[in-house]
Each structure stands twice: as structure tokens, then as C-alpha cells.
Design an enzyme around this catalytic site. Structure first.
Site, short mmCIF file in Angstrom:
data_model
loop_
_atom_site.label_atom_id
_atom_site.label_comp_id
_atom_site.label_asym_id
_atom_site.label_seq_id
_atom_site.Cartn_x
_atom_site.Cartn_y
_atom_site.Cartn_z
N GLU A 311 0.81 -1.20 -0.09
CA GLU A 311 0.03 -0.08 0.07
C GLU A 311 0.89 1.41 0.05
O GLU A 311 0.78 2.19 0.78
CB GLU A 311 -1.16 0.06 1.11
CG GLU A 311 -1.90 -1.20 1.19
CD GLU A 311 -2.95 -1.07 2.07
OE1 GLU A 311 -2.67 -0.65 3.35
OE2 GLU A 311 -4.00 -1.74 1.91
N ASP A 383 -7.95 -9.27 4.55
CA ASP A 383 -7.89 -8.21 5.16
C ASP A 383 -8.98 -7.81 6.26
O ASP A 383 -9.80 -6.97 6.18
CB ASP A 383 -7.82 -7.04 4.27
CG ASP A 383 -7.48 -5.74 4.93
OD1 ASP A 383 -7.13 -5.70 5.99
OD2 ASP A 383 -7.53 -4.63 4.25
N GLU A 411 -12.55 -1.97 11.60
CA GLU A 411 -12.90 -1.43 10.29
C GLU A 411 -13.86 -1.76 9.19
O GLU A 411 -14.23 -0.83 8.69
CB GLU A 411 -11.32 -1.62 9.78
CG GLU A 411 -11.14 -1.08 8.41
CD GLU A 411 -9.76 -1.02 7.67
OE1 GLU A 411 -8.85 -1.77 8.39
OE2 GLU A 411 -9.72 -0.83 6.56
#
Ligand code: BDP
Length: 680
Positions: A311, A383, A411
Site C-alpha cells: 500500500e 484483510d 474497520e
């Protein structure tokens, strides 16, 4: 000796979370008063000093009696604290050896009689073990358990139990939903917030023994001399609670600050080099000097956590070097000082199926990392999705030290708006059989060191804490911090037991109200999975990782007129083949796979009948409806608590449930509308 006073107002205050002691009642109170008169501390260490102060103050509130802190157990009712060396004369010789087996952090809580006096002994080979034992003893009373005739021996599963803070230096928390960072960098090192100590105390009460202070998307400036001075102050506080400090390090740190930072501002360091090439001797020398500088300030520094080549973060790839080159270079710099290098396995590769990537990248490197490298792996292959199978890396890297990374912050599970208690999710991951060494090879057993060749040495939780008064953005969210810590200590604890402990320790309401809270917690996770991504669906979210956007995520759900789900079997991406044969056989078989993973591994025709007797499309609609209904139910249950709880907490949580109701409907409607174009 450490340990600030716990005041009356603090015990009423929810910011003390599960360490909010309150008076015991009825027969239990009588029993406790009979056993407890004084705390006898036989050690002079700061950590044990904190344990003694905590006990003295906690016991005072729990028993409603004054509790003296003394250094001789000269009367009945002493709670004696000390390391094994300190308490030698209190223990029969034959018992002594059995406690040595518990290791430096394990402890014994034993009811003993010494020179005709009754006492409770809390001891360990190391200081931290005594502290953990003290919190355990308090927990017994906080949860209304007897404290007579005790002989409890405990030791932790993984040696390293850490929280990962994803905190930036400007106070922002990446994926944080409870305010700003706890670390007031602008005020440190001069001004020290009392919350640093509170945080350490809460962590220590669970046996958490390491903190990574900053975001894995690391700002290189954390390694600059001025920041290290601030870090040293924090490390000094944490040390007194048995907690080691780690930092996330930016791989590009040795480089000059960049005049033209890239879009993500992630390249450009704090050094004076033009390169971060791990094989360049200047680079290694820079890191060695930096490590030495850190250890001069923080002699017990834990090491670095590094996210590289992921990322947009700098890494060895730019120099055509491998993860191995990068990790081993940093490990060499840390090794002489005894530091660990924790290297993250969260990478994207070039395959069509992202779920394959980490395995493909890292398994060829097994056995090649230096011995102070720990590879940190997220619990699932992708993830932190609401319901992922465990990653096949666990069970496939026998010659590498491993860390399991969970995300406590939600998240992908509604941030701080949802009730979602993650105990059941973690339990499933910990207890599913990997078959790495035949039947019975769960991740929990790897953490406990029970398998011959597969061991997980560290468990890390991306924390949900922030500077809000209630710490976690929602009155029910501390249950996740609590559950993480308890499972890190003992991965076999049942989520029901943990929920019961947490509820009893947190809320002072009566038994019926406690039962309601527990029941809400225990159905909250399934609810969010059902109304957002049921049956193994994942990544249907918008960029904010909160709202639904299935139309943007075709690569993750493969919905078309032939069906729904990603074929990861032998006829698809073959990701299932990364698992051990017996595990792969179960998950490849549409009849045997648990429905929660169905669409993760299979592309299923809309009108095929599932083991529930319903077609996929009907089942999907039923799951979404069930998720929405449970949120309504949870709110209705919560409203029964009016008058039982602190009115502010009660009201805040009503507002959270209202938001979750809205969110659940939004997810269900958006997803079903989108899928209906293929299914109907
Ligand atoms: C993703 C998050 C991102 C993190 C990344 C990571 O969206 O903010 O930086 O994981 O774990 O899930 O590095």
C-alpha cells in the site's frame, strides 16, 4: 512504589472500564472479609509495587474495609506478593519446583497457612507474573467467585501479547473510531497525561506485555532524536506495568527528507542517504546506529514493526531486493541489543486472487529469516473482513517465528457504531483445525506451543482505543479489547465466559440486566455478518469501509447470472490448495463446508439448494433479514436497561443502536438490490 490512588469518583467512572471496582455484596462480601485483612508486599520492584497498590486499593473497595500495605505477614488474612525468590520461606520445598515450571510470566495464587496464619500467596518467577496474578485475584472477586482454598496456576499462551496502535504523529488514528491518539506528542516529554498510566494498567490487567505506539504506515520522524525522547518517557511508564515498547519503522527512514513527497507522503526519511537499499552497507550502518541510539534511551526496547512494499510503503522491492533482504538487514541491526524485528506479511501480489498473495510470497522464504525476525500475519488471507477463514500461512511456515494479527478496531464491522463483540469470530479462527500436524492442529494450540513444528509466538491486536473518555468509541467496544487480551493469554477461553467476566466487571447492574448485556454481546457479531456480508461474502464496502457498495467490488464477489461467490477450489483460483489436504478437502466440498465460508470458496448458482433446504438466493435474503431483525431485537433489549445503567451510557448506546439499525437496513437493501439483478 507506583500506583496512584483510586478515588471514589473513579470507581463510579466508566473510564476505568473493567477495573472499576465496586463493593462486593452478601455472602461473598463476608467471605472476602474473612480472607483479606492486609496486603503484604515482599518485593521492592516497581512492577510488584504497582501490583500491591492495585490490590490494596481494589480490595479496599471490594471489601469496604481498610486494607493495610505491610511488609510482614504477621497476622491472618494477608495477601502476600513477591517473586518466587521473595516468598521462598512461605512455600513447602516440594511446591517450589512446580512453580518454576510456570515460566517468567506465569503465576500461582495459593491459599496457604504459614506459622499458624492463613494467607493468600501470589507469586511468580518474574515481576510481571506477580502483577498478572494480582489482577487475577481481583477478577475473582469482581466476578463474585470464592477466594478460599485456592491453588490456581496460570501461564500465558504466546510469549508476546501486544497491541498495535495505528496512531499517526498528528493525533489521527488510522481506522480509529474513538477520537484522537492517546499520545500527546506535542506535550511530551515534559507533560505526561495520566491516561498513559491508565492505559498501561488496563493492558497489564489482561497480560498484554507489548505496545507498538505508532501506525504501521509509519511516519519516519518517530525515529528522530526529539521523538525518541518522548517515546522514552512513555516506555518508562509502560515498563512499570511489565510492558515493552515497540515502534513501527518506515523502511525509507535512512533517506533524506523528500522535497517532493509522493502522493501518500510515505517516501522520504530522516537520514542523509540517497537510498534505503538493504544491501547497501551505509544503510545497514544507519540502522545500527539508530538502534543503538534507541537502546541507549530505552534499554528494554522491544524492536520494530515494519510494513514494507505494501500500500505504497517503502520497501526493498524498489532496489530489486526481497522481503528477506529487508527483514534480515533490520534484524541484524537489532540483534546485538536483543530486539525483535516484526515484519508484516500483508502484501498484494500479482495473482488474480488477492487471497493467494501472502502465501505465495512468503512460504518460499520459510527458514530463511534470522532468528529475531517474527512474521506478522493477519488472521485471514485478505484483510480483516467480517468473516474470513484463517490464513493458510498458519501451518505452512514451520521454520519461521510467527505472529497472529487480529483487528480489535472494527474497520469492516461498522466502526464504533455497532455492538459487534468479536469474541465468537476470534474463537472460530483460533479453534479451527489447520491439520498442519494432523487432526487437532488448531491455531490456539500453535499459540500454546503444543505442536511440534508449528508455533505462533506473538499475538497482536490492532487496537480500538482513542482519547474519548470511554476509550473505545462505544460502551460495548471495550469488551473487544478485553476479549483480545484474555484470548491472547488463554486462546481456549469461551467467548461466553469472557463476555460474562467483562459484563460483571464493567457494569454494576443486577443479574437480569447483566444477562441482557451478555445476550446482546453474544448475538451482535452474527448480526453484523448477516446484514452486511453473510455466507462468506466479503469486501462489499465503499471506500470508507463502512457503507455498502457491492457494485464497486465485483472482483470480490463474482456475482453474475450464473451465481455468486469466488471459486477458489481446484477449478478456480486454487487458493484452497494452500491449506493442508484434510482442511482443503472439507472446504472444497460444497456439502461439508460451513455455510459461513461458502461463497468465499465457491461460486454457487443462485437456485442451487443449500444444506438448509433453501436456494442460495432465498438463503441470502433470509440472512440479510435475520441480521436486520437482530439489530432491532438488540435495541429492544437494551431499552430494558433504562434505569439500570448510568443514564449517559444508556443514552449513548441507544444512539449507537439507532445508527446500527440504519446501517443494517442500508446494507441489506443495497446488497439485495444489487444481487437481485443477477438472481431474479
Ligand atoms: C487495511 C487498512 C489500512 C491499513 C492496512 C494494513 O484499510 O488502513 O493500513 O490494512 O493493515 O485494512 O496495513
Amino acid at each position: 512504589m507506583g500506583g496512584a490512588e483510586i478515588t471514589e469518583s473513579q470507581t463510579k467512572n466508566y473510564s476505568q472500564l473493567w477495573l472499576r471496582y465496586r463493593p462486593a455484596e452478601g455472602d461473598m462480601l463476608k467471605g472476602y472479609r474473612a480472607v483479606i485483612q492486609q496486603v503484604c508486599c515482599l518485593s521492592r520492584s516497581f512492577i510488584i509495587g504497582n501490583a500491591a497498590a492495585e490490590l490494596q486499593q481494589g480490595l479496599r473497595v471490594l471489601t469496604g474495609n481498610p486494607v493495610a500495605l505491610v511488609s510482614r505477614a504477621d497476622r491472618d488474612g494477608s495477601v502476600i506478593l513477591g517473586t518466587l525468590e521473595n516468598v521462598r520461606s512461605y512455600l513447602p520445598e516440594d511446591r517450589f519446583a512446580s512453580i518454576q515450571d510456570l515460566g517468567p510470566e506465569g503465576y500461582l495464587i495459593g491459599s496457604i497457612s504459614h506459622e499458624g496464619k492463613n494467607a493468600t500467596l501470589i507469586t511468580s518467577c518474574g515481576d510481571a507474573g506477580v502483577l498478572y496474578g494480582a489482577f487475577h485475584f481481583l477478577r475473582l472477586m469482581q466476578t463474585g467467585k470464592p477466594i478460599e482454598g485456592l491453588w490456581l496456576r496460570e501461564s500465558p499462551a504466546a510469549p508476546l501479547r501486544m497491541l498495535n496502535h495505528w496512531d499517526d504523529l498528528n493525533g489521527y488514528i488510522e481506522r480509529g473510531y474513538a477520537g484522537s491518539s492517546l499520545w500527546e506528542w506535542q506535550n511530551l516529554p515534559e507533560t505526561v497525561s495520566p491516561r498513559y498510566r491508565d492505559h498501561a494498567r488496563l493492558c497489564a490487567s489482561l497480560g498484554i506485555n507489548a505496545l507498538v505506539l505508532n501506525n504501521v504506515n509509519a511516519d519516519p520522524r518517530i525515529l528522530r532524536a526529539d521523538y525518541l525522547e518522548k517515546v522514552a518517557v512513555l516506555a518508562g511508564i509502560f515498563r512499570e506495568w511489565g510492558i515493552q515498547t515497540y515502534l513501527s519503522a518506515n523502511f525509507g527512514a535512512p533517506m533524506r527528507p523528500s522535497d517532493t513527497p509522493d502522493k501518500m507522503k510515505r517516501w522520504g526519511g530522516i537520514g542523509n542517504l540517497d537510498t534505503a537499499d538493504p544491501l547497501d552497507p551505509q544503510v545497514e550502518a544507519w540502522w545500527t546506529a539508530k538502534v543503538n541510539e534507541i537502546y541507549a534511551l530505552i534499554p528494554d526496547f522491544g524492536g520494530f514493526l515494519v510494513k514494507a512494499d505494501s500500500e505504497g510503503m517503502p520497501g526493498p522491492r524498489k532496489y530489486k531486493r526481497s522481503h528477506l533482504d529487508g527483514a534480515n538487514m533490520l534484524a541484524r541491526a537489532l540483534k546485538p541489543q536483543g530486539g525483535n524485528l516484526i515484519w508484516r506479511a500483508f502484501v498484494y501480489g500479482s495473482s488474480d486472487d488477492r487471497a493467494r498473495d501472502a502465501y505465495d510470497e512468503f512460504t518460499p522464504l520459510d527458514g530463511k529469516f534470522l532468528d529475531n525476525v517474527i512474521l506478522q500475519i493477519k488472521n485471514g488471507p485478505l484483510d480483516f473482513q467480517p468473516c474470513e477463514p484463517f490464513t493458510p500461512l498458519f501451518g505452512s511456515m514451520p521454520k519461521t517465528r510467527l505472529s497472529l494479527e487480529f483487528q480489535i478496531a472494527k474497520e469492516y464491522l461498522g466502526h464504533s457504531s455497532t455492538a459487534a463483540y468479536l469474541g465468537p469470530m476470534w474463537h472460530t479462527i483460533l479453534q479451527t483445525d489447520t491439520y498442519a500436524e494432523g487432526e487437532g492442529s488448531s491455531i490456539a494450540r500453535m499459540l500454546k506451543g503444543e505442536l511440534q513444528e508449528h508455533r505462533i509466538e506473538c499475538i497482536a491486536g490492532v487496537t480500538n482505543t482513542g482519547d474519548e473518555p470511554g476509550w473505545c468509541g462505544n460502551a460495548l467496544n471495550p469488551a473487544n479489547w478485553y476479549a483480545f487480551g484474555r484470548l491472547a493469554w488463554n486462546p481456549d477461553l469461551a467467548p461466553e465466559v469472557i463476555a460474562e467476566e467483562w459484563t460483571a466487571m464493567t457494569f454494576s447492574c443486577g443479574a437480569d440486566a447483566q444477562r441482557i448485556i451478555r445476550e446482546i454481546l453474544l448475538k451482535s457479531y452474527d448480526a453484523v455478518v448477516n446484514y452486511s456480508m453473510p455466507l462468506g461474502l466479503n469486501f462489499l464496502c465503499d471506500w470508507n469501509h463502512y457503507d455498502p457498495k457491492p457494485e464497486m467490488r465485483a472482483a470480490y464477489h463474482h456475482a453474475d447470472t450464473t451465481g455468486l461467490g469466488v471459486n477458489r477450489t481446484a477449478t478456480g483460483s486454487k487458493a484452497v490448495e494452500q491449506y493442508h489436504l484434510e482442511r482443503a478437502a472439507i472446504w472444497s466440498d460444497r456439502e461439508k463446508i460451513p455455510l459461513q465460508y461458502l461463497l468465499w470458496f465457491h461460486h454457487v448458482p443462485w437456485h442451487d439448494t443449500l444444506p438448509t433446504g433453501r436456494s442460495l438466493w432465498t438463503e441470502l435474503k433470509a440472512r440479510y433479514a435475520a441480521g436486520v431483525a437482530v439489530v432491532d431485537e438488540m435495541l429492544a433489549e437494551w431499552t430494558k436497561l433504562e434505569g439500570e445503567l448510568d443514564p449517559e451510557i444508556y443514552k449513548e448506546e441507544v444512539a449507537k443502536f439507532e445508527e446500527e439499525k440504519r446501517l443494517a437496513r442500508k446494507w441489506s437493501e443495497a446488497c439485495l438490490k444489487y444481487f437481485s439483478q443477477f438472481a431474479e
